[in-house]
Design a protein around this motif. Structure first.
Motif, PDB file in Angstrom:
ATOM      1  N   SER A 121       0.826  -1.217   0.000  1.00 15.23           N
ATOM      2  CA  SER A 121       0.000   0.000   0.000  1.00 15.23           C
ATOM      3  C   SER A 121       0.855   1.259   0.000  1.00 15.23           C
ATOM      4  O   SER A 121       0.395   2.328  -0.387  1.00 15.23           O
ATOM      5  CB  SER A 121      -0.939  -0.001   1.215  1.00 15.23           C
ATOM      6  OG  SER A 121      -0.213   0.169   2.418  1.00 15.23           O
ATOM      7  N   HIS A 122       2.124   1.126   0.450  1.00 16.58           N
ATOM      8  CA  HIS A 122       3.052   2.261   0.424  1.00 16.58           C
ATOM      9  C   HIS A 122       3.954   2.208  -0.814  1.00 16.58           C
ATOM     10  O   HIS A 122       4.995   2.879  -0.846  1.00 16.58           O
ATOM     11  CB  HIS A 122       3.910   2.252   1.695  1.00 16.58           C
ATOM     12  CG  HIS A 122       3.201   2.783   2.899  1.00 16.58           C
ATOM     13  ND1 HIS A 122       2.244   2.060   3.578  1.00 16.58           N
ATOM     14  CD2 HIS A 122       3.277   3.979   3.535  1.00 16.58           C
ATOM     15  CE1 HIS A 122       1.793   2.785   4.590  1.00 16.58           C
ATOM     16  NE2 HIS A 122       2.392   3.948   4.582  1.00 16.58           N
ATOM     17  N   LYS A 123       3.585   1.401  -1.805  1.00 12.19           N
ATOM     18  CA  LYS A 123       4.317   1.294  -3.071  1.00 12.19           C
ATOM     19  C   LYS A 123       5.721   0.716  -2.906  1.00 12.19           C
ATOM     20  O   LYS A 123       6.555   0.856  -3.796  1.00 12.19           O
ATOM     21  CB  LYS A 123       4.417   2.668  -3.771  1.00 12.19           C
ATOM     22  CG  LYS A 123       3.106   3.422  -3.878  1.00 12.19           C
ATOM     23  CD  LYS A 123       2.064   2.654  -4.658  1.00 12.19           C
ATOM     24  CE  LYS A 123       0.768   3.467  -4.791  1.00 12.19           C
ATOM     25  NZ  LYS A 123      -0.301   2.686  -5.426  1.00 12.19           N
ATOM     26  N   ASP A 124       5.977   0.083  -1.782  1.00  6.58           N
ATOM     27  CA  ASP A 124       7.268  -0.572  -1.563  1.00  6.58           C
ATOM     28  C   ASP A 124       7.125  -2.037  -1.974  1.00  6.58           C
ATOM     29  O   ASP A 124       7.056  -2.958  -1.147  1.00  6.58           O
ATOM     30  CB  ASP A 124       7.682  -0.446  -0.089  1.00  6.58           C
ATOM     31  CG  ASP A 124       9.101  -0.941   0.157  1.00  6.58           C
ATOM     32  OD1 ASP A 124       9.713  -1.474  -0.791  1.00  6.58           O
ATOM     33  OD2 ASP A 124       9.582  -0.805   1.301  1.00  6.58           O
ATOM     34  N   HIS A 125       7.077  -2.267  -3.294  1.00  6.49           N
ATOM     35  CA  HIS A 125       6.782  -3.598  -3.801  1.00  6.49           C
ATOM     36  C   HIS A 125       7.926  -4.572  -3.552  1.00  6.49           C
ATOM     37  O   HIS A 125       7.685  -5.777  -3.375  1.00  6.49           O
ATOM     38  CB  HIS A 125       6.471  -3.510  -5.299  1.00  6.49           C
ATOM     39  CG  HIS A 125       5.328  -2.608  -5.620  1.00  6.49           C
ATOM     40  ND1 HIS A 125       4.038  -2.886  -5.232  1.00  6.49           N
ATOM     41  CD2 HIS A 125       5.276  -1.415  -6.270  1.00  6.49           C
ATOM     42  CE1 HIS A 125       3.232  -1.918  -5.639  1.00  6.49           C
ATOM     43  NE2 HIS A 125       3.966  -1.010  -6.273  1.00  6.49           N
ATOM     44  N   MET A 126       9.142  -4.086  -3.537  1.00  6.86           N
ATOM     45  CA  MET A 126      10.281  -4.982  -3.312  1.00  6.86           C
ATOM     46  C   MET A 126      10.182  -5.639  -1.929  1.00  6.86           C
ATOM     47  O   MET A 126      10.315  -6.860  -1.788  1.00  6.86           O
ATOM     48  CB  MET A 126      11.587  -4.202  -3.450  1.00  6.86           C
ATOM     49  CG  MET A 126      12.836  -5.077  -3.395  1.00  6.86           C
ATOM     50  SD  MET A 126      12.992  -6.177  -4.818  1.00  6.86           S
ATOM     51  CE  MET A 126      13.585  -5.011  -6.051  1.00  6.86           C
TER      52      MET A 126
ATOM     53  N   ASP B 240      12.460  -3.591 -11.980  1.00  8.41           N
ATOM     54  CA  ASP B 240      13.442  -4.406 -11.269  1.00  8.41           C
ATOM     55  C   ASP B 240      12.791  -5.437 -10.370  1.00  8.41           C
ATOM     56  O   ASP B 240      13.334  -6.527 -10.147  1.00  8.41           O
ATOM     57  CB  ASP B 240      14.356  -3.490 -10.437  1.00  8.41           C
ATOM     58  CG  ASP B 240      15.230  -2.605 -11.316  1.00  8.41           C
ATOM     59  OD1 ASP B 240      15.376  -2.940 -12.505  1.00  8.41           O
ATOM     60  OD2 ASP B 240      15.739  -1.584 -10.801  1.00  8.41           O
ATOM     61  N   VAL B 241      11.602  -5.109  -9.821  1.00  3.39           N
ATOM     62  CA  VAL B 241      10.925  -6.040  -8.923  1.00  3.39           C
ATOM     63  C   VAL B 241      10.531  -7.311  -9.672  1.00  3.39           C
ATOM     64  O   VAL B 241      10.739  -8.440  -9.200  1.00  3.39           O
ATOM     65  CB  VAL B 241       9.680  -5.377  -8.302  1.00  3.39           C
ATOM     66  CG1 VAL B 241       8.951  -6.363  -7.396  1.00  3.39           C
ATOM     67  CG2 VAL B 241      10.056  -4.132  -7.525  1.00  3.39           C
ATOM     68  N   VAL B 242       9.971  -7.151 -10.874  1.00  6.06           N
ATOM     69  CA  VAL B 242       9.537  -8.314 -11.648  1.00  6.06           C
ATOM     70  C   VAL B 242      10.733  -9.194 -12.008  1.00  6.06           C
ATOM     71  O   VAL B 242      10.716 -10.423 -11.826  1.00  6.06           O
ATOM     72  CB  VAL B 242       8.797  -7.853 -12.917  1.00  6.06           C
ATOM     73  CG1 VAL B 242       8.441  -9.064 -13.785  1.00  6.06           C
ATOM     74  CG2 VAL B 242       7.530  -7.090 -12.546  1.00  6.06           C
ATOM     75  N   TRP B 243      11.810  -8.585 -12.517  1.00  2.00           N
ATOM     76  CA  TRP B 243      12.966  -9.384 -12.933  1.00  2.00           C
ATOM     77  C   TRP B 243      13.679  -9.981 -11.717  1.00  2.00           C
ATOM     78  O   TRP B 243      14.278 -11.067 -11.815  1.00  2.00           O
ATOM     79  CB  TRP B 243      13.933  -8.516 -13.734  1.00  2.00           C
ATOM     80  CG  TRP B 243      13.318  -7.982 -14.984  1.00  2.00           C
ATOM     81  CD1 TRP B 243      13.116  -6.704 -15.327  1.00  2.00           C
ATOM     82  CD2 TRP B 243      12.786  -8.766 -16.066  1.00  2.00           C
ATOM     83  NE1 TRP B 243      12.495  -6.594 -16.548  1.00  2.00           N
ATOM     84  CE2 TRP B 243      12.279  -7.861 -17.036  1.00  2.00           C
ATOM     85  CE3 TRP B 243      12.677 -10.128 -16.328  1.00  2.00           C
ATOM     86  CZ2 TRP B 243      11.699  -8.267 -18.228  1.00  2.00           C
ATOM     87  CZ3 TRP B 243      12.090 -10.543 -17.519  1.00  2.00           C
ATOM     88  CH2 TRP B 243      11.613  -9.622 -18.449  1.00  2.00           C
TER      89      TRP B 243
END
Length: 846
Positions: free
Chosen positions: A501-506, A543-546
């Motif tokens: 929710s804070h856009k910190d997907h990593m 970068d998160v996806v890869w």
């Protein structure tokens, strides 16, 4: 504990002490208008007093009331009655059975108004005090001391005139006036009389010897009477009772109404009753009281030497005090009874406050359903409830409650230590209440506090579903504090949602990966891996996806590849596509799924993609074939997909695919590739001579001829027949082919290629089927021709019927095709009404 008071007491005036035997200044009657007070004494004196200018009389005003003029009326006898008429600037004085008029301020007699003699009682009609016409006048009712009756007078500035007399059977002893109706108490009963219409109503009897007769106004069109059996009776001017009677004690000296209360005066006290519920609300000790005078703001009570003002406490304050004393039902009843006297905003705020106080009573009793409904109805600030809970007090920061807690309020901190089960019920209530108001206007005023309290509650209670929804639906979090709470309670999946929710997907994905790998224990999500894949598929390529692509593919190739296939097609542009293909080289199953996505779902037509997909299918099938597991369902499915691709796609590199198939045993697939190159005969020969199944050859003919002309279909069938006939050992196959599929061959061509050595009996089934098919086709052609002729005949009939009618062609009408005048008698009229020459019509059709 708070004590309820409807009135506050203050001393207005006290006469000087004198020896009792010489005292003639004892108070006998009282009148008030605004800041002006008039006292009538036993010594025939009228005293004018002026109150201080403050809007409300405060604690003790002794010494602040200013004495005005005094008027000595005569040598003896008390002043019986006083009445101010401010619209005329008159003060009416009844003394020595005479009614006189004086100036309200100078107390000088009105020179043009002579005394009215022989008056025992009088009252001024309240409804006429505010007359605004040029000829200002009021109506006055007097009771005669000589005659049994009452008189109606019209009083002006310089005149009064008797306009009507009403005879009574007995002498009047008390009276009151409301509009045009006079309520009179005679020697033994009460009665009503309307002096405008002359109508009268006998009410009920009284006992003059045992009770004081009381007649006073109780509001618009209503009177208060001292009825039998110590009942205060409320009677409308029509003679109807609309309120229940009020039970009061014996010996009442006087009574009056100061809405919403009825005040009854006894020798030693003043009783205050509510008009709303008829209950005694307050008792004021007043020694030696002689009479009372109700006003809009309170009531004046006088003794022989003192004038005391009982000022009504503001209604808002009374209601709040009742609620504070936990007399909430009384507070609500009073609020409803005085609604019309309060401003709308004030009423609504009071209603909300009282409703919330009632809610807290239910809350501390454990009646949570009622408490929640009342808190919502009263629009309670959620922080009022949150601040009661231990460990949640810091959530509210500097908030301070504005509500007084009930006396039996539970200490939730102590309850948590002593009765954990009950405390958990209180926690469940708080979570339910905050969840109900969250997102509403009531909850948005303190949205951050509501969310933070819910986070703490859900984390502690382990309500995973609600916790997940909460952390996913808000960004207004103190991230560090929230992370600490979730880690303390081991709510790791929710922690990931919080990061997300804070856009910190990593960090979000990293947290979930640790759950999936067993480093964190959290069973709140049944399939964390699936959730990770779904989340990655919704993220743009970054970068998160890869970073997590290899992890997802290593765990499950078919599921992991969804991070590339379940996303917006617009994101799959050429550069990303190439990058994904490079990534998937190590994962053959995932590569096949991704290529299928590009070719079948996105309809990509690049030769490279179609060729890669065909080669990938072959690579998927070949290892299984080497292990002799051709019956494997996965192999069958893969071969079906490969064959479908080879038949339907026209974008793959035929030579490259053929080269990849060459070392394999996929005979049918090889034949399809050869046939797609245009050499059907070679494809059939491969299927027949290289060990293939005979039904594969016939299936090839059917599939290759699908959607083609009849001649091509017959050519494919004839080619297969010729291969059978030209090869040794396939005679029975040729016979079976002909007999089973007679409709697929042209009879004349087949007869030309059949060996002369074949007997008629051998091919009799084929010949019969072929002749039957030919006959059927001929007959169907005849039926079709007949239907066409019938349709033509119908059109001709329609034309003939239309030709019988008359069609008027106006002069100057032109052909819509050539734009020349229609001069011939023959022309064509279309269904839309357009006229053309017959020659122009035929040219248009051709």
């Amino acid at each position: 504990m708070m004590t309820f008071r409807a009135f506050t007491r203050s001393l207005v005036y006290e006469s000087p002490n004198v020896p009792k035997e010489k005292d003639t200044s004892s108070i006998h009657c009282l009148e008030c208008y605004g800041r002006n007070i008039y006292i009538g004494t036993r010594g025939s004196v009228v005293q004018h007093l002026t109150l201080p200018s403050s809007s409300r009389l405060e604690a003790d005003l002794d010494g602040t009331t200013r004495e005005g003029r005094r008027r000595k009326l005569g040598s003896g006898g008390p002043v019986s009655q006083l009445r101010a008429v401010p619209v005329l600037n008159h003060l009416l004085v009844l003394w020595d059975r005479s009614l006189s008029a004086f100036n309200m301020f100078s107390l000088d007699p009105a020179p043009s108004l002579k005394r009215i003699q022989h008056v025992s009682l009088f009252q001024v009609c309240e409804s006429s005090l505010s007359t605004q016409s040029q000829d200002v006048s009021v109506e006055l009712v007097t009771a005669s001391s000589r005659k049994r009756g009452i008189r109606i007078h019209v009083l002006g500035v310089d005149r009064w005139e008797c306009v009507k007399e009403v005879a009574l059977l007995q002498d009047p002893v008390a009276l009151a006036v409301e509009d045009t109706v006079v309520c009179v108490a005679t020697g033994n009963r009460y009665l009503l009389h309307d002096y405008k219409t002359g109508n009268g109503v006998d009410l009920f009897p009284h006992n003059l010897n045992k009770q004081n007769v009381i007649v006073s106004t109780a509001g618009r069109g209503e009177f208060l009477l001292n009825g039998p059996d110590c009942l205060g009776m409320f009677v409308m001017s029509t003679g109807v009772c609309q309120r229940p009677p009020l039970q009061w004690p014996e010996g009442v000296l006087a009574a009056g109404v100061c809405f919403p209360y009825v005040l009854t005066l006894l020798p030693q006290a003043l009783h205050v009753y509510s008009l709303v519920d008829q209950q005694l609300k307050e008792t004021v000790c007043l020694l030696g009281a002689k009479g009372l005078l109700p006003t809009k703001d309170g009531v004046y009570v006088f003794t022989e030497r003192e004038v005391i003002f009982l000022s009504m406490v503001p209604l808002e304050e009374q209601i709040q005090t009742l609620a504070g004393c936990e007399r909430v039902q009384e507070a609500l009843a009073l609020l409803g009874g005085v609604q019309h006297q309060l401003l709308q905003d004030s009423y609504q705020e009071l209603e909300k406050t009282i409703t919330c106080m009632v809610g807290f009573v239910h809350f501390h009793l454990g009646a949570f359903t009622e408490a929640k409904d009342l808190f919502i109805k009263g629009e309670l600030d959620p922080r009022e409830v949150v601040s009661l809970y231990p460990d949640l007090e810091p959530v509210c920061g500097a908030f301070r409650s504005h509500l007084t807690p009930p006396s039996h309020a539970r200490d939730l901190k102590a309850l948590r230590q002593e009765d954990r089960a009950t405390f958990q019920l209180y926690q469940c209530f708080l979570a339910e209440f905050l969840s109900a108001v969250r997102g509403t206007e009531q909850g948005r005023r303190s949205g951050a506090e509501v969310d933070w309290a819910l986070l703490r509650l859900y984390a502690e209670q382990g309500d995973a579903e609600q916790l997940h929804l909460l952390v996913s639906s808000s960004e207004a979090w103190d991230l560090d504090a929230s992370v600490a709470v979730l880690q303390h309670h081991q709510r790791y999946f929710s922690l990931g949602l919080l990061y997300q929710s804070h856009k910190d997907h990593m960090n979000a994905i990293e947290t979930w990966v640790r759950i999936a790998d067993g480093h964190y224990e959290d069973t709140s999500c049944s399939d964390v891996y699936e959730h990770i894949v779904q989340t990655l598929s919704l993220l743009p390529y970054s970068d998160v996806v890869w970073a997590f692509a290899d992890w997802t593919l290593l765990r499950d190739q078919e599921v992991g590849v969804r991070i590339f296939t379940r996303r917006d097609p617009e994101e799959t542009h050429l550069s990303v596509q190439e990058e994904v293909l490079v990534c998937l080289k190590k994962y053959p199953q995932a590569l096949v799924c991704y290529l299928e996505f590009l070719v079948h779902d996105l309809k990509r037509e690049e030769e490279k993609l179609h060729s890669l997909l065909a080669v990938a299918y072959v690579a998927q099938i070949q290892p299984v074939l080497h292990r002799r597991e051709e019956s494997d369902s996965g192999v069958r499915e893969a071969r079906e997909k490969l064959q479908q691709l080879l038949w339907q796609s026209s974008h793959y590199d035929n030579a490259a695919v053929r080269a990849r198939l060459q070392p394999t045993t996929l005979l049918l697939e090889k034949a399809i590739v050869v046939g797609r190159g245009g050499d059907h005969q070679q494809a059939l020969e491969m299927l027949v001579h290289q060990g293939g199944e005979l039904q594969d050859a016939w299936a090839y003919c059917q599939r290759a001829g699908r959607g083609q002309t009849r001649e091509l279909k017959q050519s494919l069938s004839l080619g297969l027949l010729q291969i059978y006939l030209g090869s040794s050992g396939f005679t029975s196959a040729a016979v079976d082919l002909l007999n089973a599929n007679a409709a697929a061959f042209d009879l004349e061509t087949v007869l030309q290629v059949l060996p002369e050595s074949w007997s008629l009996q051998l091919v009799s089934q084929f010949l019969l089927g072929s002749l039957r098919g030919t006959s059927h086709q001929r007959r169907m052609g005849g039926v079709q021709r007949g239907l066409a002729q019938a349709e033509l005949l119908r059109h001709k009939y329609t034309w003939a019927q239309a030709s019988k009618g008359m069609l008027r062609v106006p002069k100057g009408c032109v052909c819509t095709a050539c734009k020349k005048d229609l001069t011939d008698s023959e022309f064509v009229c279309s269904l839309s009404g357009e006229l053309t020459h017959t020659t122009c019509s035929s040219c248009t059709k051709s």
